[in-house]
Design a protein around this motif. Structure first.
Motif, PDB file in Angstrom:
ATOM      1  N   VAL A  60       0.707  -1.157   0.065  1.00  0.00           N
ATOM      2  CA  VAL A  60      -0.131  -0.161   0.010  1.00  0.00           C
ATOM      3  C   VAL A  60       0.771   1.094   0.068  1.00  0.00           C
ATOM      4  CG1 VAL A  60      -1.532   1.518   1.555  1.00  0.00           C
ATOM      5  CG2 VAL A  60      -1.893  -1.040   1.033  1.00  0.00           C
ATOM      6  N   ALA A  61       1.884   1.116   0.828  1.00  0.00           N
ATOM      7  CA  ALA A  61       2.773   2.336   0.961  1.00  0.00           C
ATOM      8  C   ALA A  61       3.496   2.763  -0.547  1.00  0.00           C
ATOM      9  CB  ALA A  61       3.818   2.083   1.749  1.00  0.00           C
ATOM     10  N   GLU A  62       4.087   1.509  -1.032  1.00  0.00           N
ATOM     11  CA  GLU A  62       4.492   1.811  -2.486  1.00  0.00           C
ATOM     12  C   GLU A  62       3.487   2.141  -3.421  1.00  0.00           C
ATOM     13  OE1 GLU A  62       6.785  -1.283  -4.405  1.00  0.00           O
ATOM     14  OE2 GLU A  62       7.766  -1.814  -2.223  1.00  0.00           O
ATOM     15  N   LYS A  63       2.395   1.719  -3.441  1.00  0.00           N
ATOM     16  CA  LYS A  63       1.297   1.785  -4.495  1.00  0.00           C
ATOM     17  C   LYS A  63       0.900   3.296  -4.522  1.00  0.00           C
ATOM     18  CE  LYS A  63      -2.855   0.145  -6.186  1.00  0.00           C
ATOM     19  NZ  LYS A  63      -4.146  -1.066  -6.138  1.00  0.00           N
ATOM     20  N   PHE A  64       0.753   3.685  -3.391  1.00  0.00           N
ATOM     21  CA  PHE A  64       0.125   5.232  -2.953  1.00  0.00           C
ATOM     22  C   PHE A  64       1.323   6.112  -2.728  1.00  0.00           C
ATOM     23  CE2 PHE A  64      -3.451   2.208  -2.352  1.00  0.00           C
ATOM     24  CZ  PHE A  64      -4.323   2.397  -3.568  1.00  0.00           C
ATOM     25  N   SER A  65       2.332   5.724  -2.709  1.00  0.00           N
ATOM     26  CA  SER A  65       3.614   6.630  -2.142  1.00  0.00           C
ATOM     27  C   SER A  65       3.071   7.197  -0.544  1.00  0.00           C
ATOM     28  CB  SER A  65       3.749   7.869  -3.183  1.00  0.00           C
ATOM     29  OG  SER A  65       3.982   7.214  -4.291  1.00  0.00           O
ATOM     30  N   PHE A  66       2.782   6.407   0.142  1.00  0.00           N
ATOM     31  CA  PHE A  66       2.566   6.798   1.426  1.00  0.00           C
ATOM     32  C   PHE A  66       3.879   6.839   2.324  1.00  0.00           C
ATOM     33  CE2 PHE A  66      -1.990   4.889   1.328  1.00  0.00           C
ATOM     34  CZ  PHE A  66      -2.444   6.351   0.618  1.00  0.00           C
ATOM     35  N   ASN A  67       3.829   7.862   3.192  1.00  0.00           N
ATOM     36  CA  ASN A  67       4.988   7.718   4.064  1.00  0.00           C
ATOM     37  C   ASN A  67       4.510   7.296   5.454  1.00  0.00           C
ATOM     38  OD1 ASN A  67       3.826   9.941   5.780  1.00  0.00           O
ATOM     39  ND2 ASN A  67       4.770  11.702   4.434  1.00  0.00           N
ATOM     40  N   HIS A  68       5.536   7.005   6.487  1.00  0.00           N
ATOM     41  CA  HIS A  68       5.109   6.598   7.790  1.00  0.00           C
ATOM     42  C   HIS A  68       4.075   7.355   8.524  1.00  0.00           C
ATOM     43  CE1 HIS A  68       7.891   3.210   7.211  1.00  0.00           C
ATOM     44  NE2 HIS A  68       7.972   3.120   8.566  1.00  0.00           N
ATOM     45  N   GLN A  69       4.022   8.437   8.510  1.00  0.00           N
ATOM     46  CA  GLN A  69       3.093   9.296   9.109  1.00  0.00           C
ATOM     47  C   GLN A  69       1.735   9.262   8.327  1.00  0.00           C
ATOM     48  OE1 GLN A  69       4.532  13.411   9.068  1.00  0.00           O
ATOM     49  NE2 GLN A  69       3.989  14.011  11.041  1.00  0.00           N
ATOM     50  N   GLN A  70       1.822   9.002   7.083  1.00  0.00           N
ATOM     51  CA  GLN A  70       0.412   9.085   6.458  1.00  0.00           C
ATOM     52  C   GLN A  70      -0.222   7.613   6.957  1.00  0.00           C
ATOM     53  OE1 GLN A  70       2.024   9.660   2.645  1.00  0.00           O
ATOM     54  NE2 GLN A  70       0.617  11.463   2.361  1.00  0.00           N
ATOM     55  N   LEU A  71       0.692   6.604   6.968  1.00  0.00           N
ATOM     56  CA  LEU A  71       0.437   5.234   7.276  1.00  0.00           C
ATOM     57  C   LEU A  71      -0.192   5.179   8.601  1.00  0.00           C
ATOM     58  CD1 LEU A  71       3.106   3.127   5.507  1.00  0.00           C
ATOM     59  CD2 LEU A  71       0.643   3.141   4.855  1.00  0.00           C
ATOM     60  N   ALA A  72       0.299   5.709   9.470  1.00  0.00           N
ATOM     61  CA  ALA A  72       0.139   5.711  11.054  1.00  0.00           C
ATOM     62  C   ALA A  72      -1.229   6.425  11.086  1.00  0.00           C
ATOM     63  CB  ALA A  72       1.219   6.662  11.907  1.00  0.00           C
ATOM     64  N   LYS A  73      -1.748   7.489  10.496  1.00  0.00           N
ATOM     65  CA  LYS A  73      -3.004   8.140  10.423  1.00  0.00           C
ATOM     66  C   LYS A  73      -4.082   7.331  10.009  1.00  0.00           C
ATOM     67  CE  LYS A  73      -5.433  11.855  11.055  1.00  0.00           C
ATOM     68  NZ  LYS A  73      -6.019  12.068  12.365  1.00  0.00           N
ATOM     69  N   ILE A  74      -3.649   6.753   8.676  1.00  0.00           N
ATOM     70  CA  ILE A  74      -4.506   6.102   8.006  1.00  0.00           C
ATOM     71  C   ILE A  74      -5.137   4.654   8.830  1.00  0.00           C
ATOM     72  CG2 ILE A  74      -4.847   4.121   6.091  1.00  0.00           C
ATOM     73  CD1 ILE A  74      -3.052   6.096   4.465  1.00  0.00           C
ATOM     74  N   PHE A  75      -4.120   4.061   9.518  1.00  0.00           N
ATOM     75  CA  PHE A  75      -4.372   2.920  10.490  1.00  0.00           C
ATOM     76  C   PHE A  75      -4.705   3.391  11.970  1.00  0.00           C
ATOM     77  CE2 PHE A  75      -1.522   1.044   7.138  1.00  0.00           C
ATOM     78  CZ  PHE A  75      -2.355   0.340   6.405  1.00  0.00           C
TER      79      PHE A  75
END
Length: 148
Positions: free
Chosen positions: A29-44
Protein backbone atom coordinates in the motif's frame (compact mmCIF):
# COMPACT_ATOMS: atom_id res chain seq x y z
CA UNK A 1 -31.64 -2.81 -5.60
CA UNK A 2 -29.01 -5.38 -4.72
CA UNK A 3 -29.03 -6.88 -1.24
CA UNK A 4 -25.91 -6.47 0.88
CA UNK A 5 -24.89 -8.69 3.74
CA UNK A 6 -23.83 -7.07 6.98
CA UNK A 7 -20.56 -8.95 7.07
CA UNK A 8 -18.51 -11.57 5.38
CA UNK A 9 -15.71 -13.73 6.58
CA UNK A 10 -12.87 -14.91 4.41
CA UNK A 11 -10.15 -17.25 5.50
CA UNK A 12 -7.12 -18.61 3.76
CA UNK A 13 -4.13 -20.75 4.55
CA UNK A 14 -0.65 -19.35 4.29
CA UNK A 15 2.78 -20.24 5.55
CA UNK A 16 3.45 -16.76 6.96
CA UNK A 17 2.15 -15.19 10.16
CA UNK A 18 -0.61 -12.60 10.25
CA UNK A 19 1.95 -9.94 11.20
CA UNK A 20 4.20 -10.87 8.26
CA UNK A 21 1.21 -10.82 5.91
CA UNK A 22 0.07 -7.41 7.18
CA UNK A 23 3.61 -6.12 6.98
CA UNK A 24 3.76 -7.12 3.29
CA UNK A 25 0.35 -5.59 2.61
CA UNK A 26 1.27 -2.33 4.35
CA UNK A 27 4.49 -2.16 2.33
CA UNK A 28 2.51 -2.71 -0.90
CA UNK A 29 0.00 0.00 0.00
CA UNK A 30 2.81 2.39 0.90
CA UNK A 31 4.51 1.75 -2.45
CA UNK A 32 1.34 1.80 -4.54
CA UNK A 33 0.14 5.15 -3.18
CA UNK A 34 3.49 6.67 -2.14
CA UNK A 35 2.45 6.89 1.52
CA UNK A 36 5.02 7.81 4.14
CA UNK A 37 5.08 6.44 7.72
CA UNK A 38 3.18 9.41 9.09
CA UNK A 39 0.38 8.93 6.56
CA UNK A 40 0.23 5.19 7.25
CA UNK A 41 0.01 5.81 10.99
CA UNK A 42 -2.88 8.22 10.45
CA UNK A 43 -4.68 5.89 8.01
CA UNK A 44 -4.40 2.91 10.35
CA UNK A 45 -5.08 5.02 13.47
CA UNK A 46 -1.86 3.93 15.15
CA UNK A 47 0.84 5.89 16.94
CA UNK A 48 4.11 5.91 14.98
CA UNK A 49 5.73 3.63 17.57
CA UNK A 50 3.00 0.98 17.14
CA UNK A 51 3.22 1.18 13.35
CA UNK A 52 6.99 0.73 13.58
CA UNK A 53 6.45 -2.19 15.95
CA UNK A 54 4.01 -3.78 13.51
CA UNK A 55 6.42 -3.34 10.62
CA UNK A 56 9.22 -4.88 12.70
CA UNK A 57 7.09 -7.77 14.07
CA UNK A 58 7.30 -6.37 17.58
CA UNK A 59 3.79 -4.99 17.84
CA UNK A 60 1.45 -5.12 20.78
CA UNK A 61 -1.60 -4.50 18.62
CA UNK A 62 -4.97 -5.97 19.46
CA UNK A 63 -6.87 -8.33 17.20
CA UNK A 64 -9.49 -5.62 16.72
CA UNK A 65 -6.82 -3.19 15.50
CA UNK A 66 -5.43 -5.83 13.15
CA UNK A 67 -8.91 -6.45 11.76
CA UNK A 68 -9.40 -2.72 11.12
CA UNK A 69 -6.03 -2.48 9.38
CA UNK A 70 -6.86 -5.46 7.18
CA UNK A 71 -10.22 -3.94 6.18
CA UNK A 72 -8.61 -0.62 5.33
CA UNK A 73 -5.90 -2.30 3.27
CA UNK A 74 -8.50 -4.34 1.39
CA UNK A 75 -10.56 -1.25 0.59
CA UNK A 76 -7.54 0.78 -0.46
CA UNK A 77 -6.21 -1.95 -2.72
CA UNK A 78 -9.34 -3.32 -4.33
CA UNK A 79 -12.51 -2.20 -2.65
CA UNK A 80 -13.53 0.78 -4.76
CA UNK A 81 -13.26 -0.79 -8.21
CA UNK A 82 -16.49 -2.76 -8.03
CA UNK A 83 -18.31 -0.30 -5.83
CA UNK A 84 -21.01 1.72 -7.55
CA UNK A 85 -21.16 5.09 -5.81
CA UNK A 86 -24.90 5.45 -6.38
CA UNK A 87 -25.58 2.05 -4.81
CA UNK A 88 -23.40 2.86 -1.80
CA UNK A 89 -25.19 6.18 -1.28
CA UNK A 90 -28.55 4.41 -1.58
CA UNK A 91 -27.45 1.93 1.10
CA UNK A 92 -26.45 4.76 3.44
CA UNK A 93 -29.75 6.46 2.72
CA UNK A 94 -31.73 3.29 3.43
CA UNK A 95 -29.80 2.78 6.68
CA UNK A 96 -30.62 6.33 7.77
CA UNK A 97 -34.30 5.87 7.07
CA UNK A 98 -34.40 2.49 8.82
CA UNK A 99 -32.05 3.17 11.78
CA UNK A 100 -33.45 6.59 12.70
CA UNK A 101 -36.99 5.92 11.51
CA UNK A 102 -36.85 9.04 9.33
CA UNK A 103 -39.53 9.70 6.77
CA UNK A 104 -38.50 10.31 3.19
CA UNK A 105 -39.83 13.87 3.57
CA UNK A 106 -37.60 14.61 6.57
CA UNK A 107 -34.50 13.15 4.89
CA UNK A 108 -35.25 15.18 1.76
CA UNK A 109 -35.36 18.34 3.88
CA UNK A 110 -32.11 17.45 5.68
CA UNK A 111 -30.21 16.84 2.43
CA UNK A 112 -31.89 19.76 0.60
CA UNK A 113 -33.67 17.98 -2.26
CA UNK A 114 -37.28 17.55 -3.27
CA UNK A 115 -39.00 14.53 -1.76
CA UNK A 116 -40.08 13.33 -5.22
CA UNK A 117 -36.44 13.32 -6.39
CA UNK A 118 -35.44 11.33 -3.33
CA UNK A 119 -38.22 8.81 -3.91
CA UNK A 120 -37.20 8.49 -7.58
CA UNK A 121 -33.57 8.02 -6.55
CA UNK A 122 -34.51 5.25 -4.12
CA UNK A 123 -36.63 3.55 -6.79
CA UNK A 124 -33.73 3.81 -9.28
CA UNK A 125 -35.68 6.09 -11.58
CA UNK A 126 -33.51 8.37 -13.68
CA UNK A 127 -33.19 11.89 -12.26
CA UNK A 128 -31.13 14.98 -13.05
CA UNK A 129 -27.42 14.25 -12.51
CA UNK A 130 -26.93 17.33 -10.32
CA UNK A 131 -29.79 16.27 -8.07
CA UNK A 132 -28.39 12.73 -7.96
CA UNK A 133 -24.99 14.09 -7.00
CA UNK A 134 -26.56 16.22 -4.26
CA UNK A 135 -28.45 13.20 -2.90
CA UNK A 136 -25.34 11.01 -2.93
CA UNK A 137 -22.97 13.48 -1.31
CA UNK A 138 -25.40 14.83 1.27
CA UNK A 139 -26.70 11.36 2.20
CA UNK A 140 -23.18 10.14 2.82
CA UNK A 141 -22.32 13.25 4.83
CA UNK A 142 -25.51 12.94 6.90
CA UNK A 143 -24.75 9.29 7.53
CA UNK A 144 -21.28 10.08 8.85
CA UNK A 145 -22.50 13.02 10.94
CA UNK A 146 -25.09 10.84 12.65
CA UNK A 147 -22.81 7.81 13.03
CA UNK A 148 -19.81 9.72 14.40
Amino acid sequence: MKEWKDSAEVSFVTDISRFDYLNQQIQEVAEKFSFNHQQLAKIFDLPMTELDGLLNNMASITTEQLDKIERKIAMLCAGFEGLDARERAALFLNDLIKDYMFSTASVAKMIHVEEKDLIDFRQEISIDKNVELTICVNSIMLYFVLHD
